[in-house]
Design a protein around this motif. Sequence first.
Motif, PDB file in Angstrom:
ATOM      1  N   PRO A 113      36.369  40.786  37.642  1.00 60.96           N
ATOM      2  CA  PRO A 113      36.345  39.950  38.848  1.00 60.96           C
ATOM      3  C   PRO A 113      35.245  40.336  39.843  1.00 60.96           C
ATOM      4  O   PRO A 113      34.633  39.456  40.448  1.00 60.96           O
ATOM      5  N   ASN A 114      34.973  41.634  39.997  1.00 60.94           N
ATOM      6  CA  ASN A 114      33.943  42.011  40.972  1.00 60.94           C
ATOM      7  C   ASN A 114      32.550  41.581  40.525  1.00 60.94           C
ATOM      8  O   ASN A 114      31.724  41.197  41.355  1.00 60.94           O
ATOM      9  N   THR A 115      32.260  41.623  39.240  1.00 65.79           N
ATOM     10  CA  THR A 115      30.938  41.178  38.791  1.00 65.79           C
ATOM     11  C   THR A 115      30.821  39.659  38.904  1.00 65.79           C
ATOM     12  O   THR A 115      29.751  39.145  39.227  1.00 65.79           O
ATOM     13  N   LEU A 116      31.908  38.955  38.659  1.00 70.15           N
ATOM     14  CA  LEU A 116      31.888  37.493  38.819  1.00 70.15           C
ATOM     15  C   LEU A 116      31.635  37.119  40.278  1.00 70.15           C
ATOM     16  O   LEU A 116      30.811  36.237  40.568  1.00 70.15           O
ATOM     17  N   ARG A 117      32.318  37.795  41.190  1.00 74.43           N
ATOM     18  CA  ARG A 117      32.115  37.520  42.624  1.00 74.43           C
ATOM     19  C   ARG A 117      30.700  37.891  43.051  1.00 74.43           C
ATOM     20  O   ARG A 117      30.074  37.180  43.850  1.00 74.43           O
ATOM     21  N   GLN A 120      28.384  35.142  41.916  1.00 71.82           N
ATOM     22  CA  GLN A 120      28.565  33.952  42.750  1.00 71.82           C
ATOM     23  C   GLN A 120      27.889  34.133  44.107  1.00 71.82           C
ATOM     24  O   GLN A 120      27.202  33.231  44.596  1.00 71.82           O
ATOM     25  N   ALA A 121      28.077  35.296  44.724  1.00 73.98           N
ATOM     26  CA  ALA A 121      27.462  35.571  46.023  1.00 73.98           C
ATOM     27  C   ALA A 121      25.937  35.586  45.913  1.00 73.98           C
ATOM     28  O   ALA A 121      25.237  35.088  46.804  1.00 73.98           O
TER      29      ALA A 121
END
Length: 179
Positions: A113-117, A120-121
């Motif tokens: 999840p942190n790499t996906l966010r 996205q950012a």
Amino acid sequence: MTPAEQARAGLTALAALATRVGEEHAGTIAAIADTYITALRAGGTLFFAGNGGSAADAQHIAAEYVVRYGHNRRPLPAVALTTDTSLLTACANDLLARSGDVLVLHSTSGESPNTLRAAQAAKVKGVKVVALLGKGGGALSSLADCALIVPSDETSHIQELHLAVEHIVCAMVENALGL
């Protein structure tokens, strides 16, 4: 199987995977190098991140750009986002990168999840996203501007190939920049 046979079999499997990546993904590796070169020539910064062993790889590769890889040269702007709590907490609030920079995400699954966010950012800020992945690429593959997916489900081999590819890319960058 004896220990020597295990060693031989493990290295033979890794060599076969490396050969496959070289044959099937040379164009992607060149595109990753071009992405880094373009950013660096324009005054951008390379940001590297990952989780666990991939975080260690991100740190290792950032050091190759800042310190040196093939030979002594001037430092290149690169940051491992996994090395400093100040960076980590600042990144949690607002990605440090700006348009023209590159965010390089190392992930064996492409599902963290942190790499996906982070991807996205980065996209919102106009930052190019490069992803080094495995296990089919996961959701992160569709968020990346350039994704290299190592065709393996074995975490150790994925990470070994990510590091090998990043070293090749670093050599390509140094060569292209005349360093």
